[in-house]
Each structure stands twice: as structure tokens, then as C-alpha cells.
Design an enzyme around this catalytic site. Structure first.
Site, PDB file in Angstrom:
ATOM      1  N   SER A 277       0.838  -1.200   0.000  1.00  0.00           N
ATOM      2  CA  SER A 277       0.000   0.000   0.000  1.00  0.00           C
ATOM      3  C   SER A 277       0.867   1.242   0.000  1.00  0.00           C
ATOM      4  CB  SER A 277      -0.905   0.030   1.232  1.00  0.00           C
ATOM      5  OG  SER A 277      -0.188   0.453   2.379  1.00  0.00           O
ATOM      6  N   ASP A 278       0.352   2.322  -0.584  1.00  0.00           N
ATOM      7  CA  ASP A 278       0.966   3.612  -0.315  1.00  0.00           C
ATOM      8  C   ASP A 278       0.710   3.931   1.153  1.00  0.00           C
ATOM      9  OD1 ASP A 278       2.298   6.015  -0.663  1.00  0.00           O
ATOM     10  OD2 ASP A 278       1.285   6.465  -2.558  1.00  0.00           O
ATOM     11  N   TRP A 279       1.501   4.850   1.692  1.00  0.00           N
ATOM     12  CA  TRP A 279       1.472   5.115   3.123  1.00  0.00           C
ATOM     13  C   TRP A 279       0.158   5.811   3.512  1.00  0.00           C
ATOM     14  CZ3 TRP A 279       5.229   2.740   1.280  1.00  0.00           C
ATOM     15  CH2 TRP A 279       6.300   2.278   2.038  1.00  0.00           C
ATOM     16  N   GLY A 280      -0.662   5.105   4.291  1.00  0.00           N
ATOM     17  CA  GLY A 280      -1.946   5.650   4.703  1.00  0.00           C
ATOM     18  C   GLY A 280      -3.050   5.430   3.695  1.00  0.00           C
ATOM     19  N   ALA A 281      -2.858   4.527   2.736  1.00  0.00           N
ATOM     20  CA  ALA A 281      -3.839   4.342   1.664  1.00  0.00           C
ATOM     21  C   ALA A 281      -4.744   3.133   1.894  1.00  0.00           C
ATOM     22  CB  ALA A 281      -3.126   4.209   0.322  1.00  0.00           C
TER      23      ALA A 281
END
Length: 736
Positions: free
Chosen positions: A263-267
Site C-alpha cells: 500500500s501507499d502510506w496511509g492508503a
């Protein structure tokens, strides 16, 4: 503890063969990787499998210590290895040995139109990542440049899927030879930063398959990328990091991807969706990409304790975590437990040379009335104007920020070339780079800098203007898009005033995006210089002075006006989207398949500078193209050949481009589409034959009603050109 150490030693291959008779299968590198994966999985507890699936720090995820399976370390990229962060906050760790070579941004790499340089780039950045003991480098980015306002376009490879794919594949292949996984991003349709966390994209299947997916597909199937990063945005009402169609149906089902989805960070936003819809490793949750997780702890991540508890309650099948663990173990065996990988190296002369080679070939000569090159023997009264001549452009930009070991600025290099008498005027000032906001410089300071530059320009023999954009918020920076198409900080007025008092003005702007040029007809010479990294200064000075002949070509169109761009033609619903209460921002890609030059050609809206454009200090003459056959069958191939001669008096490189036109089709098609290119080097008077093979695949379009690629019988044109609008020779053939 002895068992842990023994397992680690075995995994590293440090014991003699005689001591490996009872080696567990997962530690035996002579066994097929799938056997090793299944053996390791069979030895793991449920808790250990779940622990693989989420971060344990800002940039790492857990291994299985009990079994000697190492953790996974990630680093931002893709044009350099980012400095080290603290374990659990976004402060830099302040190491003294984590400086890197800053390679040119990927837009610059795309502007070289040189896959061999892309391979060298991937090899070099991979060596630096390996030296820093990284297992995953977060790149390359292959999102399509849909709008010139996108704050992260400089991280991508332009507006054309064929060009992006051709440049991404060798990068990935050479990077991964270092035992470092490429993490191709941002999958998918992450084409803006405004509302990036929740904008819901609606796009036709045809545009999806023809424009926005091909570079990802090639990265997976040809590049054999070991990981893919999900994007922040939503598509079809589902977030990309747990989007069933993107991850399960397309990435794994249609393309056969066997790596790990990160995942992208916080996605990540939902445990059940993340469990069922293809996400493997969850990073940075509860952070919006910036804040600390301390108030939650990593065990609170969606794929951590909540996931474990739902499995234990029978709400989610345990088979889901088995699938994720398989993908992650496969990644670990390819990277952290790969004993064949080289040692790596950091900031070496070879890396600086590679960075410079890419930078030189990336610079695009947009316009020249004969002023360039500036012979150092003829010019000693030189004025350099512009903040970007001295600004450290590796700072800012969000996750692409890099800690450069060295940064050779344009002003330094120009002074080395033209003498220490070179004068400098800042001209404008932008303030410090911040993530998501900006420093405001008082008008009286800007006016003073402006006036000083104009007064000095009156006395100079030649003025070199080095401005453009930078990586401040609302310029080219993660999390924000640009506010306007014109250059900021009154640069247009400054350029107008400079050329009014000194007609010998070279504009050598730096950016990762297109921008308006209201002064284009008044300025005699224009270079597009990009973010060129550590060797930015020497590269620019070599091209300006003529030591190097420019050979870059634009990887995207420069529209005359913002509204000439397809994404902006239809108003806010197309960009940036419209906020709907209860649903969030909604967006429709109404230009459909007509992105970039496809839009300009089809709508007959001339670009300021077209896709593929780039001049040289020499000239190239194209002969008449010839076909090996005028008819193509289902399984056939046609070769088109064109002679090219250097008709000037200096060595030069030219990129010969092949476009295909379908003269009549059942669905609307662009006027032409890029299907091949070759970069050639010719001495004065030298001629070479450039050949392209055309197959039925090059004739196909995606029929979304049938969900298949189709080549319809009919007549086609093979168009050979120096840019998308500078077509030098056209030949016709038929497909039956």
C-alpha cells in the site's frame, strides 16, 4: 537464540555444503522458490503470517525471527535512495552515511528516449539501494501525465503508454539484478495530487486498457517487477489498495503477477476489503502519509490485530493470509534472502558519470535561432539569472526528497565554463520547500530582485535564465497540484523584461511539467532542463556551451493554454473533480483515450511544443521509408526502413519515431499512436538505416464491449517522424 542465529547463517549461505544435509527446504536455495515458499509457510503460526502483512516501522515490515526469515526494508525512490528516518516518526535519523547520488527525475529519463540509458539508470540506483541494504525501492512511477498541473508528474515517464513502458522495463530489470525489488507505482489512475486520498475516478475500460494500464502491464510481464504499490485514490468507488478489479482481476488474474502488493502510506481503509481484495503489505496507516502511528501502534493496522481477530472469528478465511504470506515470502526469498546479490556501491564516480549521461541526453532544445551553443571563447560577459541556478532541487517534493552527497549547481558549472567573471542575479525568490504549504515572499523583495536582474542584463553580452518550477508546495510536490499553468513568482514578466533589454537571452528552465510561454516568440533560444540531479550543473553547461549536443525529446506535449489540454477541456468534472456531499470528490476522464498528443492531433489543437519534439545543433535528413511488404496477415510482420543522414557539421543523436494510423475503424481512434522509436548516433555526413517491425498487435485497439484487443482489416499508415507533428515519411499498407 542459537537456533535463530543458525537459521540466519544458513539463509545467508555461510555454511559449507557438508553442513547443509538437513537444511529445511525454505533455507535451501537449490530448491525451486515455490517449494521454499510452501515449506516456510507450513512452519509459520497464524500470528506470524499476519505479522508479515503490515508495517513494523515507518519503512519496514516484519520477517519471522523464529525461522530466521528477515524483515523487509523499503526506501523511497525512484531517482535516489532516500535518507534514513527514525523508527516511528517522520524525522530524519540524521545519519552521516546516508547521502546518495541524485539521479535525474524519471521525466528526464523519459526525455532521453534511450532504453539503454534506462537500464544503466536502474543498475546504478539499484547498486545504491543494495549498498544501503534496501529490499524494495519504491519506483519506478509509470502513471500517465494527464494534466500539466499534477504535482508529481516529474516522477513519471510522460503522456504516452508505449514510451513509459519501453523506458520502465529495462530500469526494472537492471534494478532487480541487485536483489532489490522494484515497486511499480502508483497503481492505478493516480494522475493528480489534489484530493488524492479519496477522489473517485470514472474512466472507460477503453481508456483504462489503452492509456493507463499498458506501462504497468509491461512492468509486470516484461520487467518481472517483484512488487507493485497501490495508489491513494478510488476507482469505481473502491480505494486502489483494496480494489478487487484492479488487484485481483487485472493485476493477478489477467497479468499473472506473482509479487507483493504494497500500500501507499496511509492508503488502506478497511480490514475486510484489504484481506479479500489483493493487498499484501500495509504501510503507514492512520498517518495520511505524514503523521506518526504512535497513538495507535502498528498492531492496530487494518491487516494487523483486527485482521487476526476476524480470521479467528471465522469472518475472513485463513486462506487469505496464506496467499498474502506466499507473496511476501516469495519477495523475501528474491531480495533479503538472496545470497547471489552483489554488494552494491554508493556515490561512486561511475554513478556520477551515469547520472550525467542521462542528464545530458535528457535536455531538450525547444527553440534556437542560432544563438546556441554559446562558445566560451566568444562570451566572457555572461549574466545568469534565476533562483534555480543555485537552488538545491533535491530538497522538497515530498517522498522524492533526497539527501545529496554532492550537488553541482548550474551557476557553479557555468562559471567553470565561462570564467569566474560570470555574474549572477537571483531575479525572484520562492522560499523554503514545505510539504503542503508555502512560504510567502514579500512583494518589495521580489520587486527588488526583479529590478536588479534587469539592470544587470543591460550590460551583459548574453543572459542565461534558469528559472521554472521547483519542489515547493503547489508547484511540483507530492500532496499538492499546481494552481496555474503560467510560471509562478512573476517569472513571465521577468523574462519579458530581460529580453526587452537584452535580445541575447537563453531560457533554460527547469521543471517536470509543461508550462505556458507567453514570451516564446520573443526569446531566441529555449532549453527544457528538468530536475537533473547531482550532475545538473555540468550537464546544462555542456549543452549550453556546445560541448554536448542536445538530443532530448519531449515525453509530453506543451499546450499553448491549459484549456488546450484534454483533461481541462470539459471543466471541473474532468479536472480536478467535483465534491458531492456524502460521496466525496467525483471525477470523470471525459477526454477518454485522447490524452496528450492524441488530443492535440484529433481535435486539431496545435501544441506549443509537441510530444517527441527536440532540436539539435546539427541537422538530420530523413529519406523515403520503405516497406518489406504492403500486406500483413494475422501472424505476419512488416518491416519499415528509413535512411537518416546527419547533414550538419557536428556529431549528434536523433530519435526516429514510428507512428501508426488506422485510416478507418469501427470505433474512434487517434490520428496516430507511437509504436516504436530508435535513438541513433551519427557523425557529420554519416547515414544509417533505421528499421522497425510492425506486427498485428501494433494495429489493435481495445474494444470494451467485447473486452478484447482487436485489429480490424483495412488500410494503415506507418508514419516516420522526428516528433509527433514532424512526420518525414509515410507509407501505406493493408491488414487482412
Amino acid at each position: 537464540m542459537q537456533k535463530i542465529i543458525l537459521s540466519a547463517v544458513l539463509a545467508a549461505g555461510l555454511l559449507p555444503v557438508s553442513a547443509r544435509a538437513d537444511l529445511p527446504v525454505y533455507l535451501d536455495r537449490s530448491k525451486p522458490i515455490e517449494e521454499r515458499v510452501e515449506d516456510a509457510l507450513s512452519r509459520m503460526t497464524l500470528e506470524e503470517k499476519v505479522a508479515l502483512c503490515h508495517a513494523q516501522s515507518k519503512f519496514s515490515s516484519a520477517g519471522v525471527r523464529r525461522l530466521g526469515i528477515p524483515e523487509v526494508w523499503l526506501s523511497d525512490g525512484p531517482h535516489g535512495v532516500r535518507a534514513e528516518f527514525n523508527w516511528d516518526n517522520w524525522d530524519y535519523a540524521n545519519w552521516t552515511n546516508d547521502s546518495c547520488t541524485v539521479f535525474p527525475a524519471l521525466t528526464a529519463l523519459a526525455a532521453t528516449w534511450n532504453p539503454e540509458l534506462s537500464a544503466l539508470y536502474g543498475k546504478s540506483v539499484g547498486e545504491e539501494a543494495r549498498y544501503r541494504e534496501k529490499d524494495i525501492l519504491l519506483g519506478p512511477g509509470v502513471n500517465i501525465s494527464r494534466t500539466p498541473l499534477n504535482g508529481r508528474n516529474f516522477e513519471y515517464m510522460g503522456e504516452d503508454p508505449y514510451l513509459a513502458g519501453e523506458m520502465a522495463v529495462p530500469y526494472i530489470q537492471e534494478l532487480q539484478k541487485n536483489g532489490v525489488a522494484a515497486c511499480v507505482k502508483h497503481f492505478a489512475l493516480n494522475n493528480q495530487e489534489k484530493w488524492r486520498d479519496n477522489v473517485n475516478v470514472k474512466v472507460s475500460d477503453r481508456a483504462l486498457y489503452e492509456i493507463y494500464l499498458p506501462a504497468f502491464k509491461r512492468a509486470v510481464q516484461e520487467g518481472k517487477a517483484w512488487s507493485v504499490m497501490g495508489a491513494y485514490n478510488r476507482v469505481w468507488d473502491e480505494h486502489c489498495c483494496h480494489n478487487a478489479r484492479l488487484l485481483n482481476d487485472i493485476l493477478r488474474g489477467e497479468w499473472g503477477f506473482d509479487g507483493a502488493v504494497v500500500s501507499d502510506w496511509g492508503a488502506t481503509h478497511d480490514t475486510k476489503q484489504a484481506a479479500l481484495n489483493g493487498l499484501d503489505i500495509e504501510m503507514g496507516s492512520y498517518t495520511d502519509g505524514l503523521a506518526t502511528e504512535s497513538m495507535y501502534g502498528y498492531d492496530a493496522f487494518y491487516l494487523a490485530t483486527p485482521y487476526l481477530e476476524m480470521i479467528k472469528r471465522g469472518e475472513i478465511p485463513e486462506s487469505t493470509v496464506d496467499d498474502k504470506a506466499r507473496n511476501i515470502l516469495r519477495l523475501i526469498f528474491r531480495t533479503a534472502m538472496n545470497t547471489d546479490k552483489p554488494f552494491g556501491s554508493m556515490t561512486t564516480p561511475e554513478h556520477y558519470a551515469a547520472a550525467k549521461q542521462v542528464a545530458v541526453e535528457a535536455i531538450v532544445l525547444l527553440k534556437n535561432n542560432g544563438l546556441l551553443p554559446l562558445d566560451p571563447a566568444k562570451y566572457d560577459n555572461v549574466l545568469v539569472v534565476g533562483e534555480n541556478a543555485v537552488r538545491i532541487l533535491s530538497d522538497g517534493g515530498g517522498s522524492s526528497e533526497l539527501k545529496a552527497k554532492d550537488m553541482f549547481t548550474p551557476l557553479e558549472a557555468i562559471r567553470e565554463t565561462y570564467g569566474n567573471g560570470v555574474k549572477f542575479a537571483e531575479g525572484y525568490r520562492t522560499g523554503r520547500p514545505f510539504f503542503g504549504w508555502e512560504e510567502i515572499i514579500p512583494d518589495e523583495i521580489l520587486d527588488s530582485l526583479h529590478n536588479e536582474a534587469v539592470e544587470l542584463a543591460k550590460k551583459a553580452d548574453v543572459v542565461i535564465y534558469i528559472g521554472g518550477l521547483n519542489k515547493n508546495g503547489f508547484q511540483e510536490c507530492e500532496s499538492t497540484d499546481r494552481r496555474e499553468y503560467n510560471l509562478p513568482w512573476n517569472q513571465d514578466k521577468l523574462i519579458e523584461d530581460l529580453v526587452a533589454v537584452n535580445p541575447n537571452l537563453v531560457v533554460a528552465n527547469i521543471s517536470g511539467n509543461a508550462y505556458a510561454m507567453p514570451w516564446v516568440d520573443k526569446v531566441p533560444a529555449i532549453l527544457q532542463s528538468w530536475y537533473l540531479g547531482t550532475m545538473i550543473g555540468p550537464s546544462m553547461a555542456d549543452v549550453i556551451s556546445g560541448k554536448a549536443n542536445p538530443s532530448g525529446k519531449l515525453p509530453f506535449s506543451f499546450p499553448k493554454r491549459l484549456e488546450d489540454n484534454g483533461a481541462h477541456h470539459f471543466g471541473e468534472i474532468s479536472y480536478p473533480g467535483i465534491e458531492i456531499p456524502g460521496k466525496g470528490p467525483q471525477q470523470e476522464y471525459l477526454e477518454d483515450i485522447f490524452v496528450g498528443y492524441r488530443w492535440h492531433d484529433t481535435k486539431k489543437i496545435p501544441a506549443l511544443f509537441p510530444f517527441g519534439h527536440g532540436l539539435s545543433y546539427t541537422t538530420f535528413k530523413y529519406g523515403k521509408a520503405a516497406l518489406s511488404s504492403k500486406e500483413m496477415s494475422d501472424n505476419g510482420t512488416i518491416t519499415v526502413t528509413v535512411p537518416v543522414i546527419n547533414t550538419g557539421d557536428v556529431d549528434g543523436k536523433e530519435t526516429v519515431q514510428l507512428y501508426i494510423q488506422d485510416e478507418k475503424s469501427s470505433l474512434p481512434r487517434p490520428v496516430k499512436e507511437l509504436k516504436g522509436f530508435r535513438k541513433i548516433h551519427l557523425a557529420p555526413g554519416q547515414t544509417t538505416e533505421v528499421s522497425f517491425s510492425i506486427t498485428p498487435d501494433d494495429l489493435k485497439f481495445f474494444d470494451d464491449s467485447k473486452h478484447e484487443w482487436i485489429a480490424e482489416p483495412g488500410k494503415f499508415k506507418a508514419m516516420i517522424g522526428a516528433s509527433s507533428t514532424d512526420i518525414r515519411s509515410t507509407v501505406r499498407f493493408s491488414y487482412k
